[in-house]
Write a protein that holds these residues in place. Structure first.
Motif, PDB file in Angstrom:
ATOM      1  N   ILE A   1      16.318  -4.032  -7.514  1.00 17.19           N
ATOM      2  CA  ILE A   1      15.421  -4.215  -6.370  1.00 17.19           C
ATOM      3  C   ILE A   1      15.715  -3.168  -5.303  1.00 17.19           C
ATOM      4  O   ILE A   1      14.796  -2.575  -4.722  1.00 17.19           O
ATOM      5  N   LEU A   2      16.986  -2.897  -5.049  1.00 13.57           N
ATOM      6  CA  LEU A   2      17.347  -1.901  -4.042  1.00 13.57           C
ATOM      7  C   LEU A   2      16.885  -0.511  -4.462  1.00 13.57           C
ATOM      8  O   LEU A   2      16.411   0.282  -3.637  1.00 13.57           O
ATOM      9  N   GLU A   3      17.012  -0.200  -5.751  1.00 16.24           N
ATOM     10  CA  GLU A   3      16.562   1.099  -6.246  1.00 16.24           C
ATOM     11  C   GLU A   3      15.047   1.239  -6.111  1.00 16.24           C
ATOM     12  O   GLU A   3      14.532   2.318  -5.796  1.00 16.24           O
TER      13      GLU A   3
ATOM     14  N   ALA B   1      15.804  -9.210   0.026  1.00 16.13           N
ATOM     15  CA  ALA B   1      15.312  -7.894   0.454  1.00 16.13           C
ATOM     16  C   ALA B   1      13.794  -7.867   0.611  1.00 16.13           C
ATOM     17  O   ALA B   1      13.217  -6.810   0.843  1.00 16.13           O
ATOM     18  N   ILE B   2      13.148  -9.030   0.497  1.00 16.35           N
ATOM     19  CA  ILE B   2      11.685  -9.082   0.517  1.00 16.35           C
ATOM     20  C   ILE B   2      11.199  -9.738   1.805  1.00 16.35           C
ATOM     21  O   ILE B   2      11.655 -10.814   2.183  1.00 16.35           O
TER      22      ILE B   2
ATOM     23  N   GLY C   1       4.762  -0.225  -0.355  1.00 14.58           N
ATOM     24  CA  GLY C   1       5.784   0.712  -0.797  1.00 14.58           C
ATOM     25  C   GLY C   1       6.428   1.438   0.372  1.00 14.58           C
ATOM     26  O   GLY C   1       7.650   1.638   0.401  1.00 14.58           O
ATOM     27  N   SER C   2       5.629   1.829   1.361  1.00 13.87           N
ATOM     28  CA  SER C   2       6.175   2.472   2.565  1.00 13.87           C
ATOM     29  C   SER C   2       7.091   1.522   3.320  1.00 13.87           C
ATOM     30  O   SER C   2       8.140   1.927   3.838  1.00 13.87           O
ATOM     31  N   ALA C   3       6.707   0.257   3.374  1.00 16.27           N
ATOM     32  CA  ALA C   3       7.547  -0.739   4.048  1.00 16.27           C
ATOM     33  C   ALA C   3       8.871  -0.920   3.316  1.00 16.27           C
ATOM     34  O   ALA C   3       9.926  -1.078   3.947  1.00 16.27           O
TER      35      ALA C   3
ATOM     36  N   ILE D   1      12.797  -0.374   4.819  1.00 15.93           N
ATOM     37  CA  ILE D   1      13.855  -1.386   4.711  1.00 15.93           C
ATOM     38  C   ILE D   1      15.081  -0.791   4.031  1.00 15.93           C
ATOM     39  O   ILE D   1      16.218  -1.055   4.444  1.00 15.93           O
ATOM     40  N   ALA D   2      14.871   0.005   2.987  1.00 13.02           N
ATOM     41  CA  ALA D   2      15.998   0.648   2.302  1.00 13.02           C
ATOM     42  C   ALA D   2      16.782   1.525   3.266  1.00 13.02           C
ATOM     43  O   ALA D   2      18.020   1.507   3.278  1.00 13.02           O
ATOM     44  N   ARG D   3      16.090   2.315   4.067  1.00 13.40           N
ATOM     45  CA  ARG D   3      16.758   3.204   5.014  1.00 13.40           C
ATOM     46  C   ARG D   3      17.469   2.435   6.116  1.00 13.40           C
ATOM     47  O   ARG D   3      18.559   2.801   6.545  1.00 13.40           O
ATOM     48  N   GLU D   4      16.841   1.368   6.565  1.00 12.96           N
ATOM     49  CA  GLU D   4      17.374   0.610   7.697  1.00 12.96           C
ATOM     50  C   GLU D   4      18.591  -0.220   7.322  1.00 12.96           C
ATOM     51  O   GLU D   4      19.565  -0.303   8.086  1.00 12.96           O
TER      52      GLU D   4
END
Length: 405
Positions: free
Chosen positions: A293-295, A314-315, A350-352, A356-359
């Motif tokens: 999920i993180l990937e 993560a959702i 997908g942009s969201a 979240i991954a970056r944050e």
């Protein structure tokens, strides 16, 4: 310091914990990694990082008392031999027998600090677990013994601490710290434009029933009745020895029956993430926080997963993905149909996911937290992480400016 790491699979040392081991080395520590299997490629990569490898025998999925006692003895010997300052263990058997070995070794004069990285409670606690009551009770008791003197138990999701207390594995006085899973390398998993013609759904997981494989296949059949152009792909290794596993023969029969492309495992999932529209993980296995999920988040893909501990953490429903009922092909199919009916959701969600991954899930930030909690962080690296955070904020600001311009 000298750090001894106990794992249940050599491959995971590089694929799942490689960034963490490298961060330990970069902070000036000696690292010895233990696994029960020989993997030439993994051992070579560990050696290149400066990590020493040590073989420890283990029956990964069995319940043999003799085999587990042998594992415990090998862990005690490893601690006596290497005299580590810190023992770090992850996954069920390494945590149980690594924590117990650390207690035995302390009685013999070696007193390493023990830390447990709890990446999920394990299959015996899954919603579909069909194990005898005595086995679950035994696992609870073993966990309790192993974690009794742990300096810190790290958990990956918001539910595990409360569940461990309810089960009697830990008490309120024991130190439990939640971390954002294992994190994900934003450099290794860069974002790519999502595929929307056709809409392609991707599942990456070990081929086990409790990963929701059968629900994914049935949902694919339902979705294609309305949207025949949608494509479906499963990437994963067979788990012949696992009670919930799907064999090679059965997996190919199912793929042919449902018309779904099956890729029997890979060492690099990035091309498959880049070629998909939506990542799907309908797991009802007792997850920590699935690395896949993180990937997918870092790759800029929306997520469909089950509303269960670990998977849902993560959702943000309706923002970067959708949550579905566990063990429900109907619920999964309805979520898939929403993307098929409105492909613009793929790009927006997908942009969201990428934000979240970056944050939250940048592996540099996650490892900084872990090393800080274990007291393995050099003070000079504190400013480095602040620089990373500042750079991330600057990059995001520039992206907003370009978008608004």
């Amino acid at each position: 310091m000298k750090v001894l790491v106990f794992s249940s699979l050599a491959y995971s040392l590089v694929n799942f914990r490689g960034d963490l081991l490298k961060a330990m080395i970069d902070n000036g520590h000696d690292v010895i990694a233990c696994a029960p299997d020989r993997d030439v490629a993994t051992e070579r990569k560990l050696a290149e990082m400066g990590v020493e490898f040590h073989l420890t025998p283990m029956q990964r999925t069995g319940t043999s008392v003799l085999s587990d006692l042998r594992l415990l003895f090998s862990y005690v010997l490893a601690i006596w031999r290497h005299k580590p300052d810190i023992v770090l263990a992850y996954t069920q058997k390494p945590i149980i027998y690594g924590g117990t070995a650390a207690r035995f070794a302390a009685a013999g004069g070696s007193k390493p600090r023990f830390y447990a990285l709890m990446s999920g409670l394990g299959q015996v606690f899954s919603t579909d677990a069909d194990y005898p009551g005595w086995l679950r009770a035994a696992v609870v008791r073993l966990y309790r013994t192993a974690l009794a003197h742990a300096r810190t138990t790290f958990v990956f999701n918001a539910d595990d601490r409360d569940d461990m207390m309810a089960l009697g594995i830990i008490n309120r006085q024991q130190r439990v710290v939640k971390v954002p899973g294992s994190g994900v390398s934003l450099e290794r998993f860069p974002p790519s434009p999502p595929v929307t013609q056709p809409i392609r759904f991707l599942l990456i997981a070990r081929l086990m029933r409790n990963k929701g494989i059968l629900e994914f296949l049935e949902a694919s059949r339902v979705v294609r009745q309305t949207y025949p152009g949608c494509q479906f792909q499963v990437v994963g290794r067979c788990e012949d020895e696992n009670p919930s596993g799907i064999s090679h023969e059965e997996s190919h029969q199912l793929a042919a029956q449902y018309g779904v492309e099956l890729v029997p495992g890979t060492d690099d999932v990035r091309p498959y993430l880049a070629a998909c529209s939506v990542f799907v993980l309908p797991s009802y296995y007792r997850e920590g926080l699935p690395r896949t999920i993180l990937e997918a988040l870092a790759s800029g893909r929306p997520i469909i997963t089950t509303d269960l501990p670990g998977c849902r953490d993560a959702i943000r429903p309706g923002h970067n993905g959708m949550l579905v009922l566990p063990r429900s092909a109907e619920s999964l199919a309805e979520a898939m149909k929403k993307f098929a009916a409105d492909p613009s959701l793929v790009e927006r969600m997908g942009s969201a996911s990428l934000e979240i991954a970056r944050e939250i899930y940048d592996v540099r930030k996650v490892n900084h937290q872990l090393l800080g909690e274990i007291d393995l962080l050099r003070s000079s690296n504190t400013q480095t992480l602040q620089d990373v955070a500042h750079s991330d904020r600057h990059s995001q600001k520039q992206l907003r400016v370009r978008a608004e311009g």
